[in-house]
Design a protein around this motif. Structure first.
Motif, PDB file in Angstrom:
ATOM      1  N   GLN A 152       1.069  -1.210   0.190  1.00 27.47           N
ATOM      2  CA  GLN A 152      -0.200  -0.332  -0.311  1.00 27.47           C
ATOM      3  C   GLN A 152       0.619   1.238   0.087  1.00 27.47           C
ATOM      4  O   GLN A 152       0.518   2.277  -0.594  1.00 27.47           O
ATOM      5  CB  GLN A 152      -0.786   0.013   1.333  1.00 27.47           C
ATOM      6  CG  GLN A 152      -2.344  -1.729   1.300  1.00 27.47           C
ATOM      7  CD  GLN A 152      -2.297  -1.127   2.534  1.00 27.47           C
ATOM      8  OE1 GLN A 152      -2.798   0.087   3.158  1.00 27.47           O
ATOM      9  NE2 GLN A 152      -2.990  -2.332   3.049  1.00 27.47           N
ATOM     10  N   LEU A 154       1.395   3.179   2.767  1.00 32.44           N
ATOM     11  CA  LEU A 154       0.930   4.681   3.411  1.00 32.44           C
ATOM     12  C   LEU A 154       1.494   4.333   5.333  1.00 32.44           C
ATOM     13  O   LEU A 154       1.431   3.007   5.422  1.00 32.44           O
ATOM     14  CB  LEU A 154      -1.171   4.115   3.714  1.00 32.44           C
ATOM     15  CG  LEU A 154      -1.469   5.275   3.737  1.00 32.44           C
ATOM     16  CD1 LEU A 154      -1.438   6.733   2.795  1.00 32.44           C
ATOM     17  CD2 LEU A 154      -3.243   4.827   3.855  1.00 32.44           C
ATOM     18  N   GLU A 176      -2.239  11.907   2.108  1.00 32.50           N
ATOM     19  CA  GLU A 176      -4.305  11.621   2.188  1.00 32.50           C
ATOM     20  C   GLU A 176      -4.600  11.773   3.284  1.00 32.50           C
ATOM     21  O   GLU A 176      -3.683  10.441   4.497  1.00 32.50           O
ATOM     22  CB  GLU A 176      -3.954  10.459   1.275  1.00 32.50           C
ATOM     23  CG  GLU A 176      -3.559   9.846   0.291  1.00 32.50           C
ATOM     24  CD  GLU A 176      -3.665   8.302  -0.434  1.00 32.50           C
ATOM     25  OE1 GLU A 176      -4.107   7.632   0.216  1.00 32.50           O
ATOM     26  OE2 GLU A 176      -3.175   8.632  -1.732  1.00 32.50           O
ATOM     27  N   LYS A 179      -2.136  10.425   6.882  1.00 33.83           N
ATOM     28  CA  LYS A 179      -1.069  10.093   6.335  1.00 33.83           C
ATOM     29  C   LYS A 179      -0.237  10.310   5.017  1.00 33.83           C
ATOM     30  O   LYS A 179      -0.741  11.209   3.842  1.00 33.83           O
ATOM     31  CB  LYS A 179      -1.400   8.263   6.396  1.00 33.83           C
ATOM     32  CG  LYS A 179      -2.210   7.559   7.558  1.00 33.83           C
ATOM     33  CD  LYS A 179      -3.055   6.443   7.091  1.00 33.83           C
ATOM     34  CE  LYS A 179      -3.081   5.982   8.741  1.00 33.83           C
ATOM     35  NZ  LYS A 179      -2.418   5.568   9.532  1.00 33.83           N
ATOM     36  N   ARG A 181       1.428   8.892   1.325  1.00 35.47           N
ATOM     37  CA  ARG A 181       0.955   8.188   0.122  1.00 35.47           C
ATOM     38  C   ARG A 181       2.441   8.196  -0.431  1.00 35.47           C
ATOM     39  O   ARG A 181       2.377   9.078  -1.548  1.00 35.47           O
ATOM     40  CB  ARG A 181      -0.146   7.662  -0.532  1.00 35.47           C
ATOM     41  CG  ARG A 181       0.028   6.119  -1.561  1.00 35.47           C
ATOM     42  CD  ARG A 181      -0.445   5.617  -1.571  1.00 35.47           C
ATOM     43  NE  ARG A 181      -2.126   5.277  -0.860  1.00 35.47           N
ATOM     44  CZ  ARG A 181      -2.654   4.412  -0.631  1.00 35.47           C
ATOM     45  NH1 ARG A 181      -2.500   3.533  -0.452  1.00 35.47           N
ATOM     46  NH2 ARG A 181      -4.059   4.498  -0.049  1.00 35.47           N
ATOM     47  N   ARG A 187       7.388   2.949  -5.954  1.00 35.50           N
ATOM     48  CA  ARG A 187       6.504   1.580  -4.632  1.00 35.50           C
ATOM     49  C   ARG A 187       6.667   0.023  -6.453  1.00 35.50           C
ATOM     50  O   ARG A 187       7.138  -0.485  -5.585  1.00 35.50           O
ATOM     51  CB  ARG A 187       5.089   1.557  -5.031  1.00 35.50           C
ATOM     52  CG  ARG A 187       5.002   2.202  -3.508  1.00 35.50           C
ATOM     53  CD  ARG A 187       2.871   1.834  -3.223  1.00 35.50           C
ATOM     54  NE  ARG A 187       2.771   2.869  -4.194  1.00 35.50           N
ATOM     55  CZ  ARG A 187       1.165   3.289  -4.141  1.00 35.50           C
ATOM     56  NH1 ARG A 187       0.620   2.139  -4.211  1.00 35.50           N
ATOM     57  NH2 ARG A 187       0.885   4.138  -4.534  1.00 35.50           N
TER      58      ARG A 187
END
Length: 298
Positions: A152, A154, A176, A179, A181, A187
């Motif tokens: 994720q 996150l 976000e 949090k 991202r 990634r």
């Protein structure tokens, strides 16, 4: 929890995951497995042990291992290994692998992904040097739960504040809510897979660089030696192995030896590898062009 129950759990955890629990860690077992029992509606640890004693219950055993695994990590943890990667190992591999133009890196206890993503961000900063190269960063962990979190990308405000330079936060993350991202591009540079370090790893292939940091401290000496020997077999010729700051190969194995020039790097003893230092200045600015290299998938 009786002494017999505790001994059963100790043996199970060491046999399945390598985790060694001294008698002083009994409180940790009671705390973490007590929470597991409450989540699953199990009457208590004695009832949990009774279910485990009935026979193979891979899903329940996996949940017990998951609950007992420590997943402490952060971006650019202890900084020195990442400086060694950027300033020593990457230039070395650029020279050694110039013909094949391939580079494989394994983070053997990736947890929630910060180590592998830190490496990916360093490679992104070096994109102009890696144009046309096939790069793979493989991250493995015994815990399915932390791998899901890593995918994720996150992270909480606290997690991104621990070790992550502000310029990299602004460049590679978007906020976000409360949090952050990690970008899909970074990634996408990392392949994540479940893997138990006590199980065979031949199917993973050979790696130029292996990071196995801050996991062997939880094993007893025979298990450490077994895991180190298995990891050394995954090192390509003249490969490099990096342990945690509090870990060493001395007194545990002769398969891996300290690099005589660079503290913190270990080599396969049979290769007699000598690291070749080459200039590779770090980028001090958060800007830069998008990644110019491709990633390999397994």
């Amino acid at each position: 929890m009786t002494e017999l129950d505790f001994d059963f759990l100790r043996i199970l955890l060491q046999r399945r995951s390598g985790l060694f629990l001294s008698t002083e860690k009994r409180y940790l077992v009671e705390s973490r497995l007590g929470m597991l029992c409450r989540r699953r509606g199990i009457a208590g640890i004695p009832a949990l042990v009774s279910q485990l004693r009935l026979g193979p219950a891979s899903e329940l055993e996996a949940a017990v291992i998951e609950a007992m695994t420590t997943n402490e990590t952060l971006f650019f943890r202890d900084r020195t290994p990442f400086d060694l990667f950027r300033d020593i190992l990457l230039p070395e591999k650029l020279a050694a692998n110039a013909q094949s133009r391939t580079l494989r890196i394994w983070c053997a206890a990736v947890s929630t992904g910060q180590e592998a993503y830190s490496i990916a961000m360093l490679l992104d900063e070096a994109a102009d040097r890696l144009a046309g190269w096939s790069i793979e960063i493989l991250g493995t962990d015994i815990s399915i739960e932390v791998l899901d979190r890593a995918r994720q990308g996150l992270y909480s405000q606290f997690e991104v504040q621990r070790g992550l330079p502000i310029q990299l936060l602004l460049k590679h993350f978007r906020q976000e809510g409360d949090k952050w991202r990690l970008s899909e591009r970074i990634r996408g540079m990392v392949t994540l897979k479940p893997h138990n370090l006590l199980e065979p790893s031949q199917q993973l292939g050979q790696f130029d660089i292996i990071f196995c940091r801050n996991v062997l401290i939880y094993f007893d000496v025979p298990t450490k030696a077994r895991v180190m020997a298995a990891l050394a077999e995954r090192l390509a010729r003249n490969g490099a192995f990096i342990l945690g700051a509090a870990e060493t190969v001395i007194g545990i194995t002769t398969t891996l030896v300290p690099d005589p020039q660079h503290r913190g790097i270990y080599r396969d003893a049979s290769s007699n590898a000598q690291a070749r230092r080459a200039p590779f200045p770090a980028s001090s600015e958060p800007g830069g062009s998008p990644s110019a290299f491709k990633t390999a998938r397994t």
